[in-house]
Structures are given as C-alpha cells and as structure tokens.
Design a protein around this motif. Structure first.
Motif, PDB file in Angstrom:
ATOM      1  N   TYR A 225     -18.993  -0.915  -1.952  1.00 40.30           N
ATOM      2  CA  TYR A 225     -17.536  -0.842  -2.079  1.00 40.30           C
ATOM      3  C   TYR A 225     -16.897  -1.736  -1.024  1.00 40.30           C
ATOM      4  CZ  TYR A 225     -17.896   2.445   1.867  1.00 40.30           C
ATOM      5  OH  TYR A 225     -18.159   3.031   3.083  1.00 40.30           O
ATOM      6  N   GLN A 226     -15.642  -2.070  -1.275  1.00 38.81           N
ATOM      7  CA  GLN A 226     -14.868  -2.870  -0.327  1.00 38.81           C
ATOM      8  C   GLN A 226     -13.602  -2.128   0.049  1.00 38.81           C
ATOM      9  OE1 GLN A 226     -14.574  -6.701  -2.544  1.00 38.81           O
ATOM     10  NE2 GLN A 226     -15.071  -7.634  -0.569  1.00 38.81           N
ATOM     11  N   TRP A 227     -13.259  -2.212   1.309  1.00 41.43           N
ATOM     12  CA  TRP A 227     -11.963  -1.695   1.760  1.00 41.43           C
ATOM     13  C   TRP A 227     -10.870  -2.647   1.300  1.00 41.43           C
ATOM     14  CZ3 TRP A 227      -8.773  -4.155   5.538  1.00 41.43           C
ATOM     15  CH2 TRP A 227      -7.620  -3.434   5.872  1.00 41.43           C
ATOM     16  N   ILE A 228      -9.788  -2.063   0.783  1.00 45.15           N
ATOM     17  CA  ILE A 228      -8.672  -2.864   0.290  1.00 45.15           C
ATOM     18  C   ILE A 228      -7.460  -2.766   1.204  1.00 45.15           C
ATOM     19  CG2 ILE A 228      -7.080  -3.250  -1.637  1.00 45.15           C
ATOM     20  CD1 ILE A 228      -9.915  -3.961  -2.360  1.00 45.15           C
ATOM     21  N   ALA A 229      -7.056  -1.531   1.534  1.00 44.24           N
ATOM     22  CA  ALA A 229      -5.836  -1.341   2.341  1.00 44.24           C
ATOM     23  C   ALA A 229      -5.833   0.056   2.932  1.00 44.24           C
ATOM     24  CB  ALA A 229      -4.594  -1.556   1.482  1.00 44.24           C
ATOM     25  N   GLY A 230      -4.927   0.274   3.908  1.00 40.68           N
ATOM     26  CA  GLY A 230      -4.792   1.578   4.544  1.00 40.68           C
ATOM     27  C   GLY A 230      -5.886   1.815   5.565  1.00 40.68           C
TER      28      GLY A 230
ATOM     29  N   PHE B  87       0.831  -1.208   0.000  1.00 46.18           N
ATOM     30  CA  PHE B  87       0.000   0.000   0.000  1.00 46.18           C
ATOM     31  C   PHE B  87       0.864   1.257   0.000  1.00 46.18           C
ATOM     32  CE2 PHE B  87      -2.426   3.261   2.468  1.00 46.18           C
ATOM     33  CZ  PHE B  87      -3.372   3.533   1.499  1.00 46.18           C
ATOM     34  N   GLU B  88       1.885   1.268   0.795  1.00 47.14           N
ATOM     35  CA  GLU B  88       2.774   2.434   0.871  1.00 47.14           C
ATOM     36  C   GLU B  88       3.502   2.692  -0.438  1.00 47.14           C
ATOM     37  OE1 GLU B  88       4.205   2.608   5.487  1.00 47.14           O
ATOM     38  OE2 GLU B  88       4.867   0.888   4.304  1.00 47.14           O
ATOM     39  N   ALA B  89       3.575   1.669  -1.303  1.00 49.54           N
ATOM     40  CA  ALA B  89       4.271   1.805  -2.578  1.00 49.54           C
ATOM     41  C   ALA B  89       3.418   2.495  -3.638  1.00 49.54           C
ATOM     42  CB  ALA B  89       4.706   0.429  -3.081  1.00 49.54           C
TER      43      ALA B  89
ATOM     44  N   THR C 109       1.932  11.296   7.151  1.00 53.55           N
ATOM     45  CA  THR C 109       1.689   9.842   7.184  1.00 53.55           C
ATOM     46  C   THR C 109       0.473   9.474   6.332  1.00 53.55           C
ATOM     47  OG1 THR C 109       0.378  10.121   9.211  1.00 53.55           O
ATOM     48  CG2 THR C 109       2.727   9.526   9.464  1.00 53.55           C
ATOM     49  N   PRO C 110       0.551   9.686   5.012  1.00 58.22           N
ATOM     50  CA  PRO C 110      -0.604   9.369   4.162  1.00 58.22           C
ATOM     51  C   PRO C 110      -0.999   7.907   4.224  1.00 58.22           C
ATOM     52  CG  PRO C 110       1.376   9.729   2.832  1.00 58.22           C
ATOM     53  CD  PRO C 110       1.700  10.177   4.220  1.00 58.22           C
ATOM     54  N   GLU C 111      -0.020   7.034   4.458  1.00 61.31           N
ATOM     55  CA  GLU C 111      -0.318   5.600   4.497  1.00 61.31           C
ATOM     56  C   GLU C 111      -1.218   5.233   5.681  1.00 61.31           C
ATOM     57  OE1 GLU C 111       3.338   6.426   6.844  1.00 61.31           O
ATOM     58  OE2 GLU C 111       2.689   6.933   4.812  1.00 61.31           O
ATOM     59  N   ALA C 112      -1.225   6.070   6.729  1.00 64.47           N
ATOM     60  CA  ALA C 112      -2.063   5.793   7.898  1.00 64.47           C
ATOM     61  C   ALA C 112      -3.446   6.422   7.785  1.00 64.47           C
ATOM     62  CB  ALA C 112      -1.372   6.299   9.161  1.00 64.47           C
ATOM     63  N   ASP C 113      -3.557   7.484   6.997  1.00 62.49           N
ATOM     64  CA  ASP C 113      -4.786   8.274   6.981  1.00 62.49           C
ATOM     65  C   ASP C 113      -5.588   8.166   5.696  1.00 62.49           C
ATOM     66  OD1 ASP C 113      -4.348   9.396   9.574  1.00 62.49           O
ATOM     67  OD2 ASP C 113      -2.777  10.635   8.697  1.00 62.49           O
ATOM     68  N   LEU C 114      -5.063   7.484   4.700  1.00 62.41           N
ATOM     69  CA  LEU C 114      -5.771   7.279   3.437  1.00 62.41           C
ATOM     70  C   LEU C 114      -6.169   5.821   3.303  1.00 62.41           C
ATOM     71  CD1 LEU C 114      -3.417   9.256   1.025  1.00 62.41           C
ATOM     72  CD2 LEU C 114      -5.465  10.106   2.183  1.00 62.41           C
TER      73      LEU C 114
END
Length: 277
Positions: free
Chosen positions: A100-105, A4-6, A83-88
């Motif tokens: 919809y489905q949550w995928i990551a983050g 996800f961070e990538a 920290t976009p990876e934590a808040d997006l």
C-alpha cells in the motif's frame, strides 16, 4: 481547507470516535477503525502518490487499487473526534494487492493495518456492501470473554442476545469469539476475516470487540446492541438473579415475525462445517 480535509467521510470518523470516547470504550490509544471509500470520493489531486510502497504480509487482491481511510498509530478517539484530518490517513492498495501507499493525512497507520486489509479484502469477496471496521474495548464485552462457557460462540450468542427482545433480531447470526491472538498480529486479522463472513460482531479474547458494517455508524450501532445485552447480563448477575433469558417460543415468534428464522436457525452451521475439517 486541504483536499484531504474535504473528504466527506472524515465526519463519519469524528462522530463515531466521539461516541467511542464518550462511552469509555477506547481508552488512551486503544482501538482502531477503517473505512473503504470509493475513488469518486477521493479528490483527483490525491489519486496518485509518490510515497514509497509498504509491503503487506498477505495479498489482498480483492481490494487492489482501492482506497482506505484508517486511524493512525498512537491516535486517540477523543482526539480523532475533533481533528480527524490529523489522526486519519488515506492509503491506496497497490494494483497487485501486495503493498500500500500513503496518500494523505496521518502517515503512520495503526499496527493492525494488516488485519483491516484482510477484513476489507474479505468484504469485497463475500459482502461488498460492507466497508467499515470498528475495533474497540468495551468493558462489559471484554468481561464476557473471561467466562469459559462463553468461548463457545453459540452459547455466548444464545445467552447474551437472548436477554433483550430486539438483540437477536438485530444480530440473528449471533456473535463470534476468537481465542487469544497477539494484538496487531497477522493471525488475528486472518481469523477475523474468516469470522466476518458469517457474523458482524466478534469478541477478541481478553482484548476487545470487532464490529463490521455498511458504515461506521452501522458497525457502532451493533456494538451498542451487544453491549446493552451484556449490561443486562452483568446487572442480573450482580443482583443475584438467574440469567434465563427469553423463552424459546417468544424468540422463535420474533424471528418469524421479522423474517429472520432461517438466518437464526443456520447461525452456526458454518462453525459445524469448519469443525469437521
């Protein structure tokens, strides 16, 4: 680094949210952003999810099977910038466009998720090169919505965008104004989706501003243009000067020079037609 961070678009969010925080446009948890990203930009390991589907209050079939990056509920721009990876969160719209489905983050999307879905759906119908939504709370723009004559978007646009020679060149279709709707409501999303067919920046009555674009930076750029023009308006008012704006002949000359005459003259033809219905 996680998959996800990538995702490269996280950097877009970090940059724009840094500016939103710097300008004081997104106080506390105010504002939210979304970006439609292509399947190719989603790591293969993230292209499926076992999470439960969340029903949407509307069908968004035009973005079925597509991915959205969107800010989480209760997140702050000043934090997202670091920290976009934590808040997006990354979400996928279902094949039938009903959920919809949550995928990551972050797994708790903004309460205005339905509004973003409605707008993103309209993008694919009428302007597929657009994929970014920025909602924020600029002080000078919210202040404009307190002036009754500016509830007419043509008066608002002609007055405010006529105060700086490049403002109407940037936004020949003008800016919109929506009457008050409950924040986060489906009605707000549906009205905004209708309005962004014609205009890139909309003022939400006593709430904030919405800007759309081909990227988050593009959407942010347009907010800066309108906010600068509004700043000129309030500066003149405070100094006691009349707010006359550009001469019509100078505005017409500028529109002609940049090839925007038709877009400028037809800016509110949609409103006339809608008012007839």
């Amino acid at each position: 680094m996680s998959d996800f961070e990538a995702i490269k678009q996280l950097d877009q969010f970090a940059e724009v949210c840094d500016w939103l925080a710097f300008k004081g446009w997104s106080e506390a948890e105010g504002g939210n952003l979304s970006l439609r990203i292509d399947k190719e930009d989603v790591p293969e390991s993230l292209r499926s999810s076992e999470s439960a589907a969340t029903q949407l209050p509307l069908e968004v079939t035009a973005i079925a099977d597509m991915y959205l990056l969107i800010t989480g509920s209760g997140t702050r721009s000043r934090d997202i910038s670091h920290t976009p990876e934590a808040d997006l969160g990354l979400y996928k719209i279902a094949a039938d466009g009903k959920s919809y489905q949550w995928i990551a983050g972050n797994d708790k999307p903004t309460s205005e998720m339905p509004s973003h879905c409605a707008i993103q759906n309209e993008f694919m119908v009428s302007r597929p090169d657009f994929r970014a939504v920025v909602h924020t709370h600029p002080v000078k723009l919210i202040s404009l919505t307190h002036i009754p004559e500016f509830h007419d978007p043509k008066v608002l646009s002609d007055t405010i965008l006529g105060l700086q020679s490049e403002a109407r060149i940037q936004l020949p279709e003008g800016i919109g104004h929506l009457p008050f709707q409950v924040p986060g409501s489906l009605e707000l999303g549906i009205l905004s989706a209708e309005e962004i067919k014609y205009r890139n920046v909309i003022l939400w009555h006593m709430h904030g501003a919405l800007s759309v674009g081909t990227s988050l930076s593009h959407a942010f750029d347009q907010l800066e243009v309108v906010e600068k023009a509004a700043d000129i308006f309030w500066t003149l008012k405070k100094a006691g000067y009349a707010v006359d704006g550009m001469r019509q002949q100078d505005l017409d000359q500028s529109m002609d020079y940049f090839g925007r005459t038709d877009r400028y003259k037809n800016a509110f033809s949609d409103k006339i037609e809608r008012d007839k219905k």
